[in-house]
Design an enzyme around this catalytic site. Sequence first.
Site, mmCIF file in Angstrom:
data_model
loop_
_atom_site.group_PDB
_atom_site.id
_atom_site.type_symbol
_atom_site.label_atom_id
_atom_site.label_comp_id
_atom_site.label_asym_id
_atom_site.label_seq_id
_atom_site.Cartn_x
_atom_site.Cartn_y
_atom_site.Cartn_z
ATOM 1 N N ASP A 86 39.042 45.423 25.510
ATOM 2 C CA ASP A 86 39.056 46.720 26.174
ATOM 3 C C ASP A 86 40.395 46.870 26.886
ATOM 4 O O ASP A 86 41.346 46.164 26.556
ATOM 5 C CB ASP A 86 37.848 46.893 27.112
ATOM 6 N N HIS B 254 40.619 43.300 29.213
ATOM 7 C CA HIS B 254 40.160 41.948 28.906
ATOM 8 C C HIS B 254 40.494 41.507 27.493
ATOM 9 O O HIS B 254 40.365 42.298 26.545
ATOM 10 C CB HIS B 254 38.641 41.879 29.110
ATOM 11 N N SER C 89 36.261 39.397 36.496
ATOM 12 C CA SER C 89 35.656 39.676 35.193
ATOM 13 C C SER C 89 36.177 38.793 34.067
ATOM 14 O O SER C 89 35.546 38.691 33.016
ATOM 15 C CB SER C 89 35.861 41.146 34.819
#
Length: 352
Positions: free
Chosen positions: A322, A325, A34
């Site tokens: 978040d 990240h 991600s």
Amino acid sequence: MAMQWLVFAILLVSTKTAPSVSGSSLVTFVFGDSLTEVGNNNHLQYSLARSDYPWYGIDFSGQQATGRFTNGRTIGDIISAKLGIPSPPPYLSLSQNDDELLKGVNYASGGAGILNETGTYFIQRLSFDDQINYFKKTKETIRSKIGEDAANKLCNEAMYFVGIGSNDYVNNFLQPFLADGLQYTHDEFVELLISTLNQQFSRLYQLGARKLVMHGLGPLGCIPSQRVKSKKGQCLKRVNEWIQEFNSKAQELVETLNGRLPSAQFLFADTYSDVYDLIDHPTAYGFKVSNTSCCNVDTTVGGLCLPNSKLCSNREDYVFWDAFHPSDAANEVLAGKLFSSLFSAAPPPKPH
């Protein structure tokens, strides 16, 4: 290490300035999770590892969620812009015969890991093995378009960026309800990761990869989803020690592969200290908060910024978007550090 960066910078500059069959001066293939995804999981119907909804993308061009796990750009986006090339599109957004495949592709997938069992509770994601399988299909398509010799040349001259391994810890080994954390000691687990990575890098080499950069892991013990496990919200020292052990062994692997595989020019980019310094001294970089997320979603499971999340008032004050990240602003700092380290000692590009 300085010499390694110099060699890589020369490789990258020479690749960027040399014309290629694709018509682009630099072809890049991106693999990862991600931290580097640009939208592959949007095309996985049942994936729980998705970010194609608000508030993701609020600071990206058009203020739309694209599948990037941040409020804006990834480090890869920023590096691509600095190189003057477009960020490679997500593989799953292209048709199997798309001419865009000749210009480079991003295979990264949120929830992906080195191990195939990593991220199983996301239901769908592309593991590193899956991504390599898709690269094999990409090469077959390229071969059908331009012929075997030209396809081999394109793949040999392309740059390969790999950022993988975070989920093998955060969404596998460090989760008490998953088997690997119970089955293995950390010494056994890291050996499993490195032996698997050895096979995967060897396979990429067999498919044509010669110029490859692996981004090392950052201090995962300091991300918000791990800090919440500490009574005082501090970094988890043991987790960071494990990450440094992984990085050390991954760097040894890369050096071993360079000695074993003819013409391999692989590099391990150890950015651990840069990320740790940003988290430990946020005000030195213009940030105010590095121990919690802008989205206020600091949990050990979940931790994504949901549409009903209450955002921080100033997103540029936060290192983390978040629970996992970095924010767009933090990615800007980290990309700048990486780019400077790559090109500070590089010779000027040769004219066409």
